[in-house]
Write a protein that holds these residues in place. Sequence first.
Motif, PDB file in Angstrom:
ATOM      1  N   LYS A  16       8.550   6.881  13.930  1.00  0.00           N
ATOM      2  CA  LYS A  16       9.349   6.122  12.982  1.00  0.00           C
ATOM      3  C   LYS A  16      10.243   5.105  13.680  1.00  0.00           C
ATOM      4  CE  LYS A  16       9.201   9.599   9.318  1.00  0.00           C
ATOM      5  NZ  LYS A  16       8.429   8.767   8.387  1.00  0.00           N
ATOM      6  N   ASP A 174      -2.208   8.034   9.920  1.00  0.00           N
ATOM      7  CA  ASP A 174      -1.964   6.620   9.617  1.00  0.00           C
ATOM      8  C   ASP A 174      -1.753   5.791  10.878  1.00  0.00           C
ATOM      9  OD1 ASP A 174      -2.127   6.759   6.747  1.00  0.00           O
ATOM     10  OD2 ASP A 174      -0.230   7.835   6.786  1.00  0.00           O
ATOM     11  N   THR A 178      -4.185   2.578  11.321  1.00  0.00           N
ATOM     12  CA  THR A 178      -3.658   1.223  11.524  1.00  0.00           C
ATOM     13  C   THR A 178      -4.135   0.649  12.860  1.00  0.00           C
ATOM     14  OG1 THR A 178      -1.585   2.195  12.344  1.00  0.00           O
ATOM     15  CG2 THR A 178      -1.647   1.499  10.041  1.00  0.00           C
ATOM     16  N   LEU A 201       1.422  -3.353   6.335  1.00  0.00           N
ATOM     17  CA  LEU A 201       1.909  -2.798   5.074  1.00  0.00           C
ATOM     18  C   LEU A 201       1.767  -1.278   5.025  1.00  0.00           C
ATOM     19  CD1 LEU A 201       0.549  -5.484   2.577  1.00  0.00           C
ATOM     20  CD2 LEU A 201       2.922  -5.155   3.326  1.00  0.00           C
ATOM     21  N   ILE A 202       0.642  -0.761   5.559  1.00  0.00           N
ATOM     22  CA  ILE A 202       0.458   0.686   5.612  1.00  0.00           C
ATOM     23  C   ILE A 202       1.502   1.322   6.524  1.00  0.00           C
ATOM     24  CG2 ILE A 202      -1.093   2.534   6.387  1.00  0.00           C
ATOM     25  CD1 ILE A 202      -3.426   0.757   5.480  1.00  0.00           C
ATOM     26  N   LYS A 204       4.414   0.067   7.329  1.00  0.00           N
ATOM     27  CA  LYS A 204       5.736  -0.105   6.728  1.00  0.00           C
ATOM     28  C   LYS A 204       5.965   0.916   5.622  1.00  0.00           C
ATOM     29  CE  LYS A 204       9.463  -2.794   6.289  1.00  0.00           C
ATOM     30  NZ  LYS A 204      10.420  -3.028   7.398  1.00  0.00           N
ATOM     31  N   SER A 205       4.959   1.120   4.783  1.00  0.00           N
ATOM     32  CA  SER A 205       5.109   2.034   3.645  1.00  0.00           C
ATOM     33  C   SER A 205       5.215   3.491   4.078  1.00  0.00           C
ATOM     34  CB  SER A 205       3.936   1.866   2.673  1.00  0.00           C
ATOM     35  OG  SER A 205       2.715   2.260   3.289  1.00  0.00           O
ATOM     36  N   ASN A 206       4.713   3.813   5.282  1.00  0.00           N
ATOM     37  CA  ASN A 206       4.777   5.180   5.783  1.00  0.00           C
ATOM     38  C   ASN A 206       5.887   5.373   6.813  1.00  0.00           C
ATOM     39  OD1 ASN A 206       2.322   6.868   4.709  1.00  0.00           O
ATOM     40  ND2 ASN A 206       1.507   4.832   5.108  1.00  0.00           N
ATOM     41  N   GLY A 207       6.714   4.358   6.987  1.00  0.00           N
ATOM     42  CA  GLY A 207       7.850   4.481   7.887  1.00  0.00           C
ATOM     43  C   GLY A 207       7.489   4.551   9.352  1.00  0.00           C
TER      44      GLY A 207
END
Length: 220
Positions: A16, A174, A178, A201-202, A204-207
């Motif tokens: 993260k 993820d 990515t 985007l993937i 970012k959305s999963n932190g």
Amino acid sequence: MSVQALIIKAVNIREKGDPAGALETFCEAMRLSENPIEQAEIMGQMALCYQHLNDLDMAVILYNAAADTLSQHADVVGVARMRRQLSSIQLYRGDLDGAYELALKARSSIVSHGYRPNDLCHMTHGIIKVLYKKRQGRDFSSWFSYTSEIWSWLMIEAKEIRQMYPREKSIARDVWFTGFLADLGMFFPVLTFPFGLLGYLIAKSNGLGLRVAQFKNRSM
């Protein structure tokens, strides 16, 4: 909290975007662990933190120490994981032939022993990264040869991603997906932006703070 729970917590902290903070939790896990294989796993995870903090000398020391312990306990997959990470450091330092040889060795040792761990796609990603670097600045015939080889590995990686994704439950799922999108985006320049944007985007959305930063810096 158990040692494995601490390891999972530390990995999440690192991915993260806080490798320094993750080191504190990994150190706590190391103090509690009494299992040498588990300790080697923690050393490898700590090495990755140091790698992200650009302390490559410390990372190499820890990767090699972990690999030695895992080798003594005949942990083929564990040793392969350490070799995979050492390959990425060699790539960063410009030793392309050494990085390629080590990446291939890491993946081949798993395949030859009949293992199909969920992170096999991560091994393949390491090979592809080296091949992209090798392709840069080549003449047309060499560029075409590397492009053909990269495409073959991309098809292997795609298959491994499909096999991995429904089975893997950790944050790694993820991270590896990515990474695959980044590989696709680098194949032809026209694909870089759409695949890069999707991967961003993937992440970012999963932190996934580290992955987000890598997409921004194009350092996948």
